[in-house]
Design an enzyme around this catalytic site. Structure first.
Site, PDB file in Angstrom:
ATOM      1  N   LEU A 250       0.876  16.653 -29.732  1.00  0.00           N
ATOM      2  CA  LEU A 250       1.885  16.778 -30.784  1.00  0.00           C
ATOM      3  C   LEU A 250       1.568  15.845 -31.941  1.00  0.00           C
ATOM      4  CD1 LEU A 250       4.825  17.986 -31.422  1.00  0.00           C
ATOM      5  CD2 LEU A 250       5.656  15.763 -30.626  1.00  0.00           C
ATOM      6  N   SER A 251       1.561  16.359 -33.170  1.00  0.00           N
ATOM      7  CA  SER A 251       1.344  15.571 -34.374  1.00  0.00           C
ATOM      8  C   SER A 251       0.008  14.813 -34.273  1.00  0.00           C
ATOM      9  CB  SER A 251       2.531  14.627 -34.602  1.00  0.00           C
ATOM     10  OG  SER A 251       2.469  14.024 -35.879  1.00  0.00           O
ATOM     11  N   PHE A 252       0.009  13.478 -34.275  1.00  0.00           N
ATOM     12  CA  PHE A 252      -1.242  12.752 -34.129  1.00  0.00           C
ATOM     13  C   PHE A 252      -1.870  13.004 -32.762  1.00  0.00           C
ATOM     14  CE2 PHE A 252      -3.403   8.334 -34.246  1.00  0.00           C
ATOM     15  CZ  PHE A 252      -4.556   8.895 -34.766  1.00  0.00           C
ATOM     16  N   GLY A 254      -2.482  15.785 -31.999  1.00  0.00           N
ATOM     17  CA  GLY A 254      -3.423  16.827 -32.389  1.00  0.00           C
ATOM     18  C   GLY A 254      -4.809  16.279 -32.679  1.00  0.00           C
TER      19      GLY A 254
END
Length: 431
Positions: A250-252, A254
């Site tokens: 999720l988010s970072f 990623g």
């Protein structure tokens, strides 16, 4: 998409809090009335008003628990968790209110999770002489998910008698720059995964949650050495299918999840939700000329400009405060150099498992162009999905339409794991 505030950073965090209504972690009305009470010209109101809402909802949870109303208590505990998390968000790392607010957020989540039909197991994963915390969620025994008998067949992870049928394909959820693993229950759609017959692990590594707050572990770029111990711990468990481990970052996360997938062949599928394959270029994309200049000037100039930015911009102040804390650096110049280590350029081509790359047209953290570049470097295993503004899912991590994002993720995982192992997560498709 605008929810309430003119400030992008305040408005996005409000949308983020509201997004978790999809899986029982918020009520839109509670979020909106809280936002309406916040006067952005008065420092401290964000914390005060979110804490006020969290306290009220926690009272509802405790009253319901005392009365034996488990479902009501569970929902209110989950919402209180989210509101305490949101209250803590903008506090400085050394703010004396931060530890207790974080603890109350975690405690509320655990109280809610303890009232699930099948409460999670708390994990303690051995890691470099210490441990990493997490949760293992397993599909509920004897429960059929709503809509399990649709055109795609039984997808609730049960056999024909309605009894849970391990070993389960397992999704390992990885947070990012500012998330905690309790939040991943909502952000990664754990209820949806469980309904489809997945086991789910949510955990925290260095630079996140308890490892950062309690153990002082700052972030590291080589996350294959973080995910590896988690898979080591999960692999021998008979209820989990070690041939079907998937990562969702999720988010970072990623960045973290694809980084691990590039080095660990136990990863059968990987989702970058959203992608974050080059942190420095994502951060520099809004002002590429300024970023180029900063590469050539002394540290003293970089630090002076950053200090000025922190004085005039709440977003800059939070970003630098959190960045120095997460990465364990002391200055803006050191922070700028450190984030350049977090790039998958030259590494993404080593990912050979199916990889889903998600992006939003309106993502204010990372551009769609970088998502396309990342997918191109991964090559044939990559599938790119860009969410359009009109769908309501165009924001970072599709916070405006979380059910749509999770449907895309788990539909894709169903197919990706079938292609990889020849077995679908629940039972084979019916017709």
């Amino acid at each position: 998409m605008n929810v309430h505030f003119e400030s992008d950073v305040l408005d996005y965090q409000t949308l983020r809090a509201m997004a978790y209504a999809t899986y029982g972690g918020a009520e839109p009305g509670e979020v909106l009335v809280t936002a309406e009470r916040i006067d952005t010209t008065r420092p401290g109101e964000w914390y005060a008003e979110w804490s006020r809402t969290a306290e009220r909802v926690l009272g509802v949870a405790e009253d319901a628990a005392e009365s034996g109303n488990r479902r009501t208590a569970r929902g209110a505990y989950f919402r209180a968790h989210n509101y305490f998390r949101t209250a803590e968000f903008f506090l400085s790392p050394d703010d004396e209110r931060r530890p207790s607010t974080y603890e109350r957020s975690v405690e509320a989540f655990r109280a809610g999770a303890g009232k699930l039909p099948r409460p999670p197991e708390r994990l303690s994963v051995p890691y470099e002489g210490g441990s990493l915390p997490g949760y293992l969620f397993l599909p509920h025994r004897g429960t059929r998910a709503a809509g399990a008998n649709d055109e795609r067949g039984r997808t609730d992870g049960t056999n024909e008698t309605g009894t849970a049928a391990p070993p389960f394909p397992t999704v390992v959820c990885i947070g990012g720059f500012d998330s905690i693993c309790e939040e991943l229950y909502f952000a990664c759609g754990v209820p949806e995964a469980l309904a489809r017959g997945y086991a789910v692990v949510c955990f925290e590594g260095p630079g996140q949650g308890a490892p950062l707050r309690e153990d002082g572990l700052s972030a590291r770029p080589d996350w294959e050495h973080v995910v590896g111990p988690v898979l080591d711990a999960l692999g021998p468990r008979p209820e989990l299918d070690a041939d079907r481990f998937a990562l969702i970052g999720l988010s970072f996360g990623g960045y973290y999840a694809p980084r691990a997938a590039a080095f660990d062949d136990r990863v059968a599928a990987c989702v970058a939700f959203d992608h974050m394959h080059d942190l420095y270029r994502a951060a520099a994309s809004e002002s590429p000329r300024a970023a180029a200049i900063f590469q050539r000037v002394p540290d003293t100039v970089i630090n002076a400009v950053a200090t000025l930015g922190e004085r005039v911009s709440a977003e800059s102040r939070w970003l630098m405060d959190n960045g120095r804390w997460v990465f364990g650096v002391e200055s803006a110049a050191e922070y700028m150099r450190t984030i350049q280590e977090y790039s998958l350029t030259g590494v993404a081509g080593d990912i050979d498992c199916p990889t889903l790359v998600l992006a939003g047209e309106d993502d204010h953290f990372v551009s769609v162009d970088l998502a396309r570049e990342f997918a191109d470097e991964v090559g044939e295993p990559a599938t790119l999905r860009v969410f359009e503004t009109a769908s309501g899912a165009g924001e970072h991590c599709q916070s405006g339409n979380l059910s749509m994002a999770c449907s895309v993720i788990y539909d894709w995982l169903d197919d990706a794991l079938e292609q990889t192992t020849g077995r679908r997560p629940g039972h084979d498709r019916g017709h």
